[in-house]
Design an enzyme around this catalytic site. Structure first.
Site, short mmCIF file in Angstrom:
data_model
loop_
_atom_site.label_atom_id
_atom_site.label_comp_id
_atom_site.label_asym_id
_atom_site.label_seq_id
_atom_site.Cartn_x
_atom_site.Cartn_y
_atom_site.Cartn_z
N ARG A 98 -27.88 -84.42 79.50
CA ARG A 98 -29.05 -85.33 79.76
C ARG A 98 -29.86 -85.05 81.25
NH1 ARG A 98 -26.09 -91.24 79.85
NH2 ARG A 98 -24.74 -89.84 81.12
N ASP B 226 -32.76 -86.48 83.72
CA ASP B 226 -33.52 -87.74 84.15
C ASP B 226 -35.10 -87.61 84.22
OD1 ASP B 226 -31.04 -88.72 85.08
OD2 ASP B 226 -31.14 -88.08 87.18
N ARG C 36 -29.93 -81.96 92.24
CA ARG C 36 -30.82 -82.47 93.34
C ARG C 36 -30.29 -82.89 94.65
NH1 ARG C 36 -33.50 -86.89 89.67
NH2 ARG C 36 -34.56 -87.38 91.74
#
Length: 244
Positions: A50, A52, A197
């Site tokens: 997945r 974001d 990140r």
């Protein structure tokens, strides 16, 4: 019934992430809508990883079952004819009926792009992190070595309920490209939410000279998210590819 895997790319700018959510536009939502038009019935897609809100993809892999008899090329063409212009199907292949892209994945690769220049480039604002201060790429490379291998990355993840934070990073490469772009390429078997990140945010802290490279080892071993810097912006991140 055939099971297909599609390799897709998408511009994440106008999506609220990959996973379906009520009332908002998601990548999964537009793909399943396209499949419903083709199959005349609802179909759920499986995904290799997945992403974001705002995160892009170059080689995301999804899997779905086809209730109609259709070949790979026709399936690709039908999907692209029904998808919006910020999602594109690059390839469709038939896979085993038990194939699951999340569990079969052996390596996932993410790219993160930093535009390292004193002034912003408005045409890159949705696709790179504009960072106006000088970055020492060599020190960032030294720091990245502490993160390679199997570790508990609790300091670098947003912990989900009952989720292990132990992950294996195979390699981190940091390259200064043309036009003031810095590429951070992170390869691993799997990643926890926001892990890449958060790693980028820490590497940038080293690049500015605020931290020495050895600080990353200290933060990693502390297993404490509050000791690591803020998360890097989503729009610089790309799900580059997945290997099975």
């Amino acid at each position: 019934m055939k099971r297909f895997m599609a390799v897709i790319s998408y511009d994440g700018t106008n999506f609220f992430g990959f996973q379906s959510q009520p009332g908002v536009r998601t990548v999964q939502g537009v793909i399943e809508t396209a499949l419903e038009r083709i199959f005349k019935s609802r179909t759920t897609v499986l995904v290799s990883g997945r992403t974001d809100t705002g995160v892009h993809a170059i080689g995301q892999a999804i899997v779905f079952d086809s209730p109609i008899d259709i070949d790979e090329t026709s399936m690709k063409n039908a999907l692209n004819a029904n998808l919006p212009d910020d999602v594109y199907v690059k390839k469709v292949v038939e896979v085993d009926k038990n194939f699951h892209p999340r569990f079969e994945a052996k390596r996932r690769i993410y790219h993160y792009f930093i535009y390292n220049a004193p002034e912003p480039n408005l045409f890159l604002r949705n696709y790179t992190w504009w960072f106006p201060y000088k970055l020492d790429v060599e020190k960032m490379r030294q720091a990245a070595r502490y993160l390679e291998g199997e570790h508990d990355f609790r300091s670098f993840v947003k912990v989900e309920a009952n989720e292990s934070t132990v992950r294996t990073i195979y390699r981190i490469r940091i390259m200064r490209l043309r036009n003031r772009i810095i590429l951070i390429r992170v390869e691993g078997r799997s990643f926890a939410r926001r892990m890449v990140r958060n790693i980028v945010g820490a590497l940038v802290k080293v690049g500015t000279g605020q931290w020495e490279p050895e600080k990353l080892k200290e933060v990693l071993e502390a297993k404490n998210r509050s000791l690591a810097p803020a998360t890097a912006p989503a729009h610089g991140l790309y799900f580059y590819s997945v290997e099975f």
